[in-house]
Design a protein around this motif. Structure first.
Motif, PDB file in Angstrom:
ATOM      1  N   SER A 262      16.581  -2.715  21.753  1.00 52.00           N
ATOM      2  CA  SER A 262      16.706  -4.243  21.944  1.00 52.00           C
ATOM      3  C   SER A 262      16.517  -4.519  23.537  1.00 52.00           C
ATOM      4  CB  SER A 262      17.431  -4.420  21.250  1.00 52.00           C
ATOM      5  OG  SER A 262      18.632  -3.975  22.772  1.00 52.00           O
ATOM      6  N   ASP A 263      16.118  -6.165  23.924  1.00 50.00           N
ATOM      7  CA  ASP A 263      16.402  -6.521  25.325  1.00 50.00           C
ATOM      8  C   ASP A 263      17.617  -6.772  25.811  1.00 50.00           C
ATOM      9  OD1 ASP A 263      13.432  -6.832  24.712  1.00 50.00           O
ATOM     10  OD2 ASP A 263      14.068  -9.114  24.493  1.00 50.00           O
ATOM     11  N   ARG A 264      18.573  -6.861  24.786  1.00 50.55           N
ATOM     12  CA  ARG A 264      20.069  -6.693  25.397  1.00 50.55           C
ATOM     13  C   ARG A 264      20.604  -5.097  25.550  1.00 50.55           C
ATOM     14  NH1 ARG A 264      23.823  -4.897  21.437  1.00 50.55           N
ATOM     15  NH2 ARG A 264      25.500  -4.300  22.868  1.00 50.55           N
ATOM     16  N   VAL A 265      19.686  -3.947  24.933  1.00 50.91           N
ATOM     17  CA  VAL A 265      20.269  -2.366  25.589  1.00 50.91           C
ATOM     18  C   VAL A 265      19.039  -2.734  26.705  1.00 50.91           C
ATOM     19  CG1 VAL A 265      20.426  -0.269  24.865  1.00 50.91           C
ATOM     20  CG2 VAL A 265      20.744  -1.403  23.380  1.00 50.91           C
ATOM     21  N   ARG A 266      18.120  -2.732  27.151  1.00 50.96           N
ATOM     22  CA  ARG A 266      17.843  -2.725  28.420  1.00 50.96           C
ATOM     23  C   ARG A 266      18.037  -3.166  29.506  1.00 50.96           C
ATOM     24  NH1 ARG A 266      12.261  -4.935  28.049  1.00 50.96           N
ATOM     25  NH2 ARG A 266      12.738  -5.288  26.036  1.00 50.96           N
ATOM     26  N   GLU A 267      18.090  -4.595  29.187  1.00 44.66           N
ATOM     27  CA  GLU A 267      19.119  -5.289  30.655  1.00 44.66           C
ATOM     28  C   GLU A 267      20.325  -4.367  30.462  1.00 44.66           C
ATOM     29  OE1 GLU A 267      19.854  -9.639  31.671  1.00 44.66           O
ATOM     30  OE2 GLU A 267      20.092  -9.385  29.349  1.00 44.66           O
ATOM     31  N   ALA A 268      21.604  -4.352  29.962  1.00 50.11           N
ATOM     32  CA  ALA A 268      22.477  -3.233  30.317  1.00 50.11           C
ATOM     33  C   ALA A 268      22.234  -2.055  31.217  1.00 50.11           C
ATOM     34  CB  ALA A 268      23.015  -2.443  28.933  1.00 50.11           C
TER      35      ALA A 268
END
Length: 187
Positions: A29-35
């Motif tokens: 997910s975008d959220r996990v990639r950003e993290a």
């Protein structure tokens, strides 16, 4: 799915919906990639992405490797043996206009064989969950001479993985059902 940061920030990648269970596509997910990238670039690792040679195993859509390219990686080799995944990956490489900085290999990531080129200093490892494929892929990388001393491995699983000998766990964080483990290859 989109590129989160760097030169190509905001670029929309090929849509796979909720993934393709038959092809084992489960995009990060975008959220996990950003993290992940916040942890890599703002954590205790310096900036391991800038000018890195990146290996993206079980690449799927290639979102992790393409994110690294957008943020300054020198070259990314994508490894996936799935036809659906490689088709999506090629679409995404074209959208990024990254043909000159990428390689796409149809290969089993658990049987990489000997490395005949320069080593890699950053590896994204996102195998199908719960099948022990991550452990086998890391063993294959170590045996084949793929990793530079001190290479960082970002391993995505749903449970706490057990790294093979020669790898040191540096960090571990949970994001919903996803567990991110950062390992360092022993020097």
């Amino acid at each position: 799915m989109r590129i989160i940061g760097g030169q190509r920030r905001g670029l929309k990648l090929a849509d796979v919906g909720t993934g393709d269970a038959a092809a084992h596509l489960r995009p990060t997910s975008d959220r996990v990639r950003e993290a992940i990238f916040n942890l890599l670039m703002n954590g205790p690792y310096g900036n391991p992405v800038q000018d890195a040679r990146v290996l993206d195993l079980f690449a799927g859509t290639g979102a992790l490797g393409l994110e690294a390219l957008s943020r300054g990686a020198a070259r990314v080799a994508f490894v996936d043996d799935g036809t659906t995944a490689r088709a999506l990956l090629r679409q995404n490489i074209e959208k990024m206009q990254a043909m000159g900085a990428t390689d796409v290999w149809r290969r089993d990531a658990t049987r990489m064989g000997p490395n005949r080129g320069p080593n890699y200093n950053l590896v994204f490892l996102d195998p199908p969950y719960g099948k022990g494929l991550g452990e086998r892929a890391l063993t294959s990388l170590a045996e084949g001479g793929w990793l530079a001393p001190g290479a960082l491995i970002v391993w995505e699983e749903n449970t706490s993985p057990v790294p093979p000998e020669g790898f040191i766990q540096r960090d571990q964080r949970r994001y919903g059902e996803t567990l991110i483990t950062i390992l360092e290859a022993a020097a």
